[in-house]
Design a protein around this motif. Structure first.
Motif, PDB file in Angstrom:
ATOM      1  N   THR A 187       6.862   0.487  -7.027  1.00 57.81           N
ATOM      2  CA  THR A 187       5.912   1.586  -7.188  1.00 57.81           C
ATOM      3  C   THR A 187       5.736   2.344  -5.893  1.00 57.81           C
ATOM      4  OG1 THR A 187       3.655   2.114  -7.872  1.00 57.81           O
ATOM      5  CG2 THR A 187       3.946   0.114  -6.623  1.00 57.81           C
ATOM      6  N   ASP A 188       5.608   3.682  -5.968  1.00 59.38           N
ATOM      7  CA  ASP A 188       5.423   4.480  -4.766  1.00 59.38           C
ATOM      8  C   ASP A 188       3.945   4.716  -4.520  1.00 59.38           C
ATOM      9  OD1 ASP A 188       4.649   6.413  -6.560  1.00 59.38           O
ATOM     10  OD2 ASP A 188       6.476   7.604  -6.369  1.00 59.38           O
ATOM     11  N   VAL A 189       3.648   5.499  -3.504  1.00 55.08           N
ATOM     12  CA  VAL A 189       2.254   5.679  -3.113  1.00 55.08           C
ATOM     13  C   VAL A 189       1.424   6.292  -4.228  1.00 55.08           C
ATOM     14  CG1 VAL A 189       0.724   6.931  -1.540  1.00 55.08           C
ATOM     15  CG2 VAL A 189       2.773   5.832  -0.676  1.00 55.08           C
ATOM     16  N   ASP A 190       1.960   7.320  -4.879  1.00 58.85           N
ATOM     17  CA  ASP A 190       1.177   8.019  -5.897  1.00 58.85           C
ATOM     18  C   ASP A 190       0.927   7.151  -7.123  1.00 58.85           C
ATOM     19  OD1 ASP A 190       0.976  10.298  -4.386  1.00 58.85           O
ATOM     20  OD2 ASP A 190       2.852  11.130  -5.139  1.00 58.85           O
ATOM     21  N   SER A 191       1.976   6.466  -7.597  1.00 60.95           N
ATOM     22  CA  SER A 191       1.788   5.631  -8.774  1.00 60.95           C
ATOM     23  C   SER A 191       0.920   4.432  -8.474  1.00 60.95           C
ATOM     24  CB  SER A 191       3.139   5.173  -9.329  1.00 60.95           C
ATOM     25  OG  SER A 191       3.835   4.407  -8.375  1.00 60.95           O
ATOM     26  N   ALA A 192       0.995   3.918  -7.239  1.00 60.88           N
ATOM     27  CA  ALA A 192       0.138   2.798  -6.856  1.00 60.88           C
ATOM     28  C   ALA A 192      -1.324   3.187  -6.957  1.00 60.88           C
ATOM     29  CB  ALA A 192       0.461   2.344  -5.444  1.00 60.88           C
ATOM     30  N   MET A 193      -1.619   4.415  -6.586  1.00 56.46           N
ATOM     31  CA  MET A 193      -2.997   4.888  -6.639  1.00 56.46           C
ATOM     32  C   MET A 193      -3.544   4.798  -8.045  1.00 56.46           C
ATOM     33  SD  MET A 193      -5.425   6.134  -4.807  1.00 56.46           S
ATOM     34  CE  MET A 193      -6.798   7.281  -4.724  1.00 56.46           C
ATOM     35  N   GLU A 194      -2.684   5.106  -9.042  1.00 61.10           N
ATOM     36  CA  GLU A 194      -3.133   5.100 -10.424  1.00 61.10           C
ATOM     37  C   GLU A 194      -3.362   3.693 -10.954  1.00 61.10           C
ATOM     38  OE1 GLU A 194      -0.109   7.181 -12.433  1.00 61.10           O
ATOM     39  OE2 GLU A 194      -0.495   9.105 -11.444  1.00 61.10           O
TER      40      GLU A 194
ATOM     41  N   GLY B 217      11.880  -1.425  -0.471  1.00 57.27           N
ATOM     42  CA  GLY B 217      12.252  -1.686   0.910  1.00 57.27           C
ATOM     43  C   GLY B 217      11.258  -2.571   1.643  1.00 57.27           C
ATOM     44  N   LEU B 218      10.389  -3.259   0.905  1.00 55.28           N
ATOM     45  CA  LEU B 218       9.418  -4.168   1.490  1.00 55.28           C
ATOM     46  C   LEU B 218       8.467  -3.470   2.460  1.00 55.28           C
ATOM     47  CD1 LEU B 218      11.669  -7.292   2.139  1.00 55.28           C
ATOM     48  CD2 LEU B 218      10.259  -6.794   0.151  1.00 55.28           C
ATOM     49  N   VAL B 219       8.170  -2.208   2.167  1.00 54.15           N
ATOM     50  CA  VAL B 219       7.187  -1.477   2.950  1.00 54.15           C
ATOM     51  C   VAL B 219       5.830  -1.694   2.311  1.00 54.15           C
ATOM     52  CG1 VAL B 219       6.430   0.789   3.734  1.00 54.15           C
ATOM     53  CG2 VAL B 219       8.855   0.264   3.621  1.00 54.15           C
ATOM     54  N   CYS B 220       4.862  -2.104   3.078  1.00 52.32           N
ATOM     55  CA  CYS B 220       3.537  -2.351   2.531  1.00 52.32           C
ATOM     56  C   CYS B 220       2.625  -1.164   2.804  1.00 52.32           C
ATOM     57  CB  CYS B 220       2.924  -3.614   3.134  1.00 52.32           C
ATOM     58  SG  CYS B 220       3.710  -5.121   2.534  1.00 52.32           S
ATOM     59  N   VAL B 221       1.950  -0.726   1.789  1.00 45.94           N
ATOM     60  CA  VAL B 221       0.967   0.342   1.915  1.00 45.94           C
ATOM     61  C   VAL B 221      -0.380  -0.241   1.528  1.00 45.94           C
ATOM     62  CG1 VAL B 221       0.210   2.575   1.044  1.00 45.94           C
ATOM     63  CG2 VAL B 221       2.636   2.147   1.412  1.00 45.94           C
ATOM     64  N   GLU B 222      -1.329  -0.139   2.412  1.00 46.17           N
ATOM     65  CA  GLU B 222      -2.645  -0.716   2.188  1.00 46.17           C
ATOM     66  C   GLU B 222      -3.641   0.402   1.914  1.00 46.17           C
ATOM     67  OE1 GLU B 222      -5.351  -3.823   4.620  1.00 46.17           O
ATOM     68  OE2 GLU B 222      -4.922  -1.946   5.641  1.00 46.17           O
ATOM     69  N   ARG B 223      -4.402   0.243   0.840  1.00 40.94           N
ATOM     70  CA  ARG B 223      -5.445   1.213   0.522  1.00 40.94           C
ATOM     71  C   ARG B 223      -6.801   0.541   0.740  1.00 40.94           C
ATOM     72  NH1 ARG B 223      -3.714   5.627  -2.167  1.00 40.94           N
ATOM     73  NH2 ARG B 223      -1.546   5.607  -2.831  1.00 40.94           N
TER      74      ARG B 223
ATOM     75  N   VAL C  72      -2.635   3.214   4.612  1.00 39.49           N
ATOM     76  CA  VAL C  72      -2.050   2.786   5.882  1.00 39.49           C
ATOM     77  C   VAL C  72      -0.607   2.335   5.664  1.00 39.49           C
ATOM     78  CG1 VAL C  72      -2.292   1.271   7.870  1.00 39.49           C
ATOM     79  CG2 VAL C  72      -4.325   2.024   6.633  1.00 39.49           C
ATOM     80  N   TYR C  73       0.316   2.945   6.410  1.00 34.49           N
ATOM     81  CA  TYR C  73       1.710   2.532   6.381  1.00 34.49           C
ATOM     82  C   TYR C  73       1.854   1.347   7.322  1.00 34.49           C
ATOM     83  CZ  TYR C  73       6.801   3.135   6.351  1.00 34.49           C
ATOM     84  OH  TYR C  73       8.156   2.958   6.199  1.00 34.49           O
ATOM     85  N   LEU C  74       1.945   0.162   6.758  1.00 37.19           N
ATOM     86  CA  LEU C  74       1.837  -1.058   7.550  1.00 37.19           C
ATOM     87  C   LEU C  74       3.118  -1.436   8.281  1.00 37.19           C
ATOM     88  CD1 LEU C  74      -0.212  -3.321   5.125  1.00 37.19           C
ATOM     89  CD2 LEU C  74      -1.036  -2.031   7.091  1.00 37.19           C
ATOM     90  N   ARG C  75       4.253  -1.391   7.590  1.00 39.55           N
ATOM     91  CA  ARG C  75       5.476  -1.913   8.201  1.00 39.55           C
ATOM     92  C   ARG C  75       6.698  -1.221   7.607  1.00 39.55           C
ATOM     93  NH1 ARG C  75       6.382  -6.730  10.671  1.00 39.55           N
ATOM     94  NH2 ARG C  75       4.351  -6.242  11.563  1.00 39.55           N
ATOM     95  N   ALA C  76       7.578  -0.737   8.478  1.00 40.97           N
ATOM     96  CA  ALA C  76       8.835  -0.144   8.032  1.00 40.97           C
ATOM     97  C   ALA C  76       9.881  -1.237   7.861  1.00 40.97           C
ATOM     98  CB  ALA C  76       9.312   0.887   9.046  1.00 40.97           C
TER      99      ALA C  76
ATOM    100  N   ILE D 230       8.564   8.692   5.727  1.00 42.48           N
ATOM    101  CA  ILE D 230       7.320   8.030   5.316  1.00 42.48           C
ATOM    102  C   ILE D 230       6.705   8.812   4.168  1.00 42.48           C
ATOM    103  CG2 ILE D 230       5.008   7.374   6.084  1.00 42.48           C
ATOM    104  CD1 ILE D 230       6.208   6.942   8.856  1.00 42.48           C
ATOM    105  N   PRO D 231       6.242   8.149   3.123  1.00 38.12           N
ATOM    106  CA  PRO D 231       5.774   8.846   1.923  1.00 38.12           C
ATOM    107  C   PRO D 231       4.612   9.796   2.179  1.00 38.12           C
ATOM    108  CG  PRO D 231       6.042   6.500   1.516  1.00 38.12           C
ATOM    109  CD  PRO D 231       6.185   6.687   2.980  1.00 38.12           C
ATOM    110  N   ASP D 232       4.644  10.932   1.496  1.00 42.36           N
ATOM    111  CA  ASP D 232       3.522  11.855   1.536  1.00 42.36           C
ATOM    112  C   ASP D 232       2.304  11.176   0.917  1.00 42.36           C
ATOM    113  OD1 ASP D 232       2.308  14.694  -0.064  1.00 42.36           O
ATOM    114  OD2 ASP D 232       2.606  14.608   2.089  1.00 42.36           O
ATOM    115  N   GLY D 233       1.148  11.373   1.483  1.00 38.94           N
ATOM    116  CA  GLY D 233      -0.062  10.710   1.004  1.00 38.94           C
ATOM    117  C   GLY D 233      -0.545   9.619   1.932  1.00 38.94           C
ATOM    118  N   VAL D 234       0.347   9.105   2.779  1.00 37.99           N
ATOM    119  CA  VAL D 234      -0.066   8.141   3.803  1.00 37.99           C
ATOM    120  C   VAL D 234      -0.960   8.856   4.802  1.00 37.99           C
ATOM    121  CG1 VAL D 234       0.746   6.749   5.747  1.00 37.99           C
ATOM    122  CG2 VAL D 234       1.950   6.662   3.564  1.00 37.99           C
TER     123      VAL D 234
END
Length: 297
Positions: A49-56, A75-81, A96-100, A109-113
């Motif tokens: 899931t990407d940033v936008d779909s995660a939000m939903e 890609g094992l990138v963690c996004v923390e809300r 928060v873009y935690l880890r690349a 880096i995804p838009d919305g971070v």
């Protein structure tokens, strides 16, 4: 041996054999390798899931101030809300873009971070380019550098960076990146975060970027710190924003290829040695002295 005793012994042996067979089947079953997940399954799709779909997918009921939800993405990138109240709105959420990924080469880096973690680029040994979205307005201190003696930059192959249109840059953020050649500003036209209050380029932010040839400093930056661009020997082109008010000591120290630079009219705090060791030192000094003389009563 009588017939009754024989059947008792046979029955006992048969039970033992049957029990052993069941045990063997159980052990084999436990040792089987798990089946590969179906890439088209709902479970696999949800992991990517990407940033936008995660939000939903975030539950909005019964959330408390400070609740955190962590989503893995491709890609094992963690996004923390982080939600600051029970209503998930742009004003109450930070992303928060935690880890690349450690194997990243060209990273977008995804838009919305909205924030970059302090360890986001740890161990990105092969990273060559990175594009920050305009929803970010701060690159943290030491973002690409380990501030300890004897340790090298985290991304030694990094060549180009695209900054947000509004972005403060922390101290030592890009320090020592000797492969970095170009720093520009994101022009995708998407909605941008507002400039941070007192936004600045921190001390030594681009120090010893020996191959850096050009840089565009984002709008909203009001100050350039001490030694911000020290010993950037290839630096030829610097675009300073109209928002700039001050330039710190030795800010462009030994930038030996910098022959011309336009200082915005709003600069009133100017260190006398800001351009020490540059070909444009005298021309900048004369210009600034002329400006200061014109505004003095």
């Amino acid at each position: 041996m009588n017939k009754h005793s024989f059947f008792e012994q046979f029955s006992t042996v048969a039970c033992l054999v049957a029990a052993s067979a069941v045990l063997i089947v159980f052990l084999v079953a436990c040792g089987e390798e798990p089946e590969e997940p179906d890439p088209d399954s709902e479970t696999s799709a949800s992991v990517e899931t990407d940033v936008d779909s995660a939000m939903e997918t975030v539950p909005s009921a019964n959330m408390e101030p400070g609740d955190k939800f962590i989503f893995p993405s491709e890609g094992l990138v963690c996004v923390e809300r982080v939600y600051y109240d029970a209503g998930p709105t742009p004003e109450t959420v930070k992303v928060v873009y935690l880890r690349a990924p450690e194997n990243a080469v060209d990273l977008v880096i995804p838009d919305g971070v909205t924030e970059i973690g302090s360890e986001a680029f740890a161990n990105c040994e092969n990273l060559e380019s990175v594009v920050f979205p305009n929803t970010v307005n701060m690159i943290p201190a030491n973002a690409f550098y380990v501030a300890q003696i004897g340790l090298r930059p985290r991304s030694p192959k990094l060549k180009s960076v695209v900054l947000p249109v509004h972005a403060a840059i922390g101290s030592y953020a890009f320090y020592g990146l000797q492969s970095l050649e170009s720093v520009t500003v994101n022009g995708d036209g998407k909605a941008a975060a507002l400039p941070r209050e007192d936004a600045a380029i921190g001390d030594n932010a681009f120090g010893f970027c020996l191959k850096l040839k050009e840089i565009v400093i984002p709008e909203g930056v009001e100050a350039i710190g001490d030694k911000a661009f020290s010993t950037c020997q290839k630096l030829e082109r610097v675009s300073l924003p109209a928002s700039l008010k001050s330039i710190g000591r030795l800010a462009f120290l030994n930038c030996s290829s910098l022959r011309e630079i336009s200082i915005p009219n709003g600069v009133t705090n100017f260190a006398y040695d800001a351009f020490f060791g540059t070909p444009c030192k005298e021309s900048v000094r004369r210009e600034m002295e002329s400006r200061l003389a014109a505004v003095q009563p």
